[in-house]
Design an enzyme around this catalytic site. Structure first.
Site, PDB file in Angstrom:
ATOM      1  N   ARG A 270       0.866  -1.199   0.000  1.00  0.00           N
ATOM      2  CA  ARG A 270       0.000   0.000   0.000  1.00  0.00           C
ATOM      3  C   ARG A 270       0.892   1.235   0.000  1.00  0.00           C
ATOM      4  O   ARG A 270       1.791   1.361   0.826  1.00  0.00           O
ATOM      5  CB  ARG A 270      -0.895  -0.014   1.238  1.00  0.00           C
ATOM      6  CG  ARG A 270      -1.813   1.203   1.409  1.00  0.00           C
ATOM      7  CD  ARG A 270      -2.817   1.300   0.280  1.00  0.00           C
ATOM      8  NE  ARG A 270      -3.912   2.216   0.575  1.00  0.00           N
ATOM      9  CZ  ARG A 270      -3.828   3.544   0.465  1.00  0.00           C
ATOM     10  NH1 ARG A 270      -2.694   4.112   0.082  1.00  0.00           N
ATOM     11  NH2 ARG A 270      -4.880   4.295   0.733  1.00  0.00           N
TER      12      ARG A 270
ATOM     13  N   ARG B 297      -0.658  -5.257   5.170  1.00  0.00           N
ATOM     14  CA  ARG B 297      -0.043  -4.806   3.924  1.00  0.00           C
ATOM     15  C   ARG B 297       1.263  -4.064   4.206  1.00  0.00           C
ATOM     16  O   ARG B 297       1.372  -3.333   5.196  1.00  0.00           O
ATOM     17  CB  ARG B 297      -0.994  -3.890   3.152  1.00  0.00           C
ATOM     18  CG  ARG B 297      -2.305  -4.533   2.764  1.00  0.00           C
ATOM     19  CD  ARG B 297      -3.239  -3.544   2.091  1.00  0.00           C
ATOM     20  NE  ARG B 297      -3.590  -2.431   2.976  1.00  0.00           N
ATOM     21  CZ  ARG B 297      -4.475  -1.482   2.671  1.00  0.00           C
ATOM     22  NH1 ARG B 297      -5.096  -1.519   1.487  1.00  0.00           N
ATOM     23  NH2 ARG B 297      -4.745  -0.516   3.521  1.00  0.00           N
TER      24      ARG B 297
ATOM     25  N   GLU C 167     -11.681   4.535  -4.892  1.00  0.00           N
ATOM     26  CA  GLU C 167     -11.873   3.083  -4.866  1.00  0.00           C
ATOM     27  C   GLU C 167     -12.202   2.530  -6.254  1.00  0.00           C
ATOM     28  O   GLU C 167     -12.917   3.154  -7.040  1.00  0.00           O
ATOM     29  CB  GLU C 167     -12.997   2.722  -3.894  1.00  0.00           C
ATOM     30  CG  GLU C 167     -12.677   3.001  -2.434  1.00  0.00           C
ATOM     31  CD  GLU C 167     -11.547   2.147  -1.911  1.00  0.00           C
ATOM     32  OE1 GLU C 167     -11.422   0.984  -2.343  1.00  0.00           O
ATOM     33  OE2 GLU C 167     -10.771   2.645  -1.082  1.00  0.00           O
TER      34      GLU C 167
END
Length: 232
Positions: A131, A178, A139
């Site tokens: 990320r 992440r 999104e």
């Protein structure tokens, strides 16, 4: 202890480099501003002198000539300002590359999930979901938001199949597991590129704020110029 000292040295070097560039830009802006004001007063003075010594027609003609000269000088000043800004941005990019080279990890991008999340393969063959730090793209997975598809397409175009360098901040992972990273490709901080081109907005989460000032600055410029997701 050595790690903290190393990170402190990098931050000091980054701050000093940025302050040096800021001082150069301020000085150049001052000089160009002085020239700009001098040109305006020169045009006004010449217009007044012409009105006193020549007829109205001659004055109008001379004013037209003066206006053309003024426009030409203004265009030259704008070009010089742009050259200065380009030079400063290039030097900042070089500094970012130097900073990244100290701690960066090489990886190959094997999949793009959306504009700010990718899957990479490290040299040892392991894979990680990454990320990008400090940015938030619209999104484009289970939830679809305006400009999300364009942000995903841009990241896929720029990074898929490419070798990147990842630079970490204080926290290396988020609550979802992440990896958190600043992504560099050919010396370019891709996180900043997403913001400057209007594919993302800034998202500052402590303590990972190493490039937060640069990201916020680029986001403000993109908004004011109505670039990308800000065009509406």
């Amino acid at each position: 202890m050595n790690k903290e000292k190393f990170e402190f040295n990098i931050n000091v070097k980054t701050i000093l480099g940025y302050l040096g560039l800021k001082a150069i830009k301020t000085f150049v802006s001052f000089v160009l501003g002085f020239l700009f004001i001098s040109i305006i007063f020169s045009v006004i003075f010449k217009a007044g002198m012409l009105q006193a010594f020549f007829g109205k027609d001659d004055v109008k003609q001379k004013q037209t000539v003066a206006q053309k000269a003024y426009d030409a000088n203004l265009k030259e000043i704008n070009q010089q300002e742009q050259e200065v800004e380009d030079t400063i941005n290039a030097r900042k990019s070089e500094q970012e590359t130097l900073n990244a080279s100290d701690t960066a990890v090489s990886a190959s991008v094997i999949y793009v999930i959306d504009g700010d999340t990718i899957i990479i393969k490290l040299d040892d063959g392991s894979e990680e979901k990454v990320r990008f730090i400090g940015v938030d793209c619209p999104e484009d997975t289970t939830k679809k938001e305006y400009f999300g598809d364009k942000a995903t397409a841009y990241t896929r175009h720029r990074l898929l199949g490419k070798t990147i360098k990842m630079e970490y901040d204080i926290d290396h992972t988020d609550k979802y597991g992440r990896t958190l990273a600043y992504v560099f490709i050919d010396g370019e901080l891709f996180n900043k590129t997403l913001v400057s081109k209007g594919y993302a907005e800034t998202m500052e989460i402590e303590p990972n704020t190493k490039y937060s000032f640069d990201l916020s600055f680029e986001c403000s410029k993109a908004k004011s110029r109505k670039i990308g997701m800000w065009e509406k």
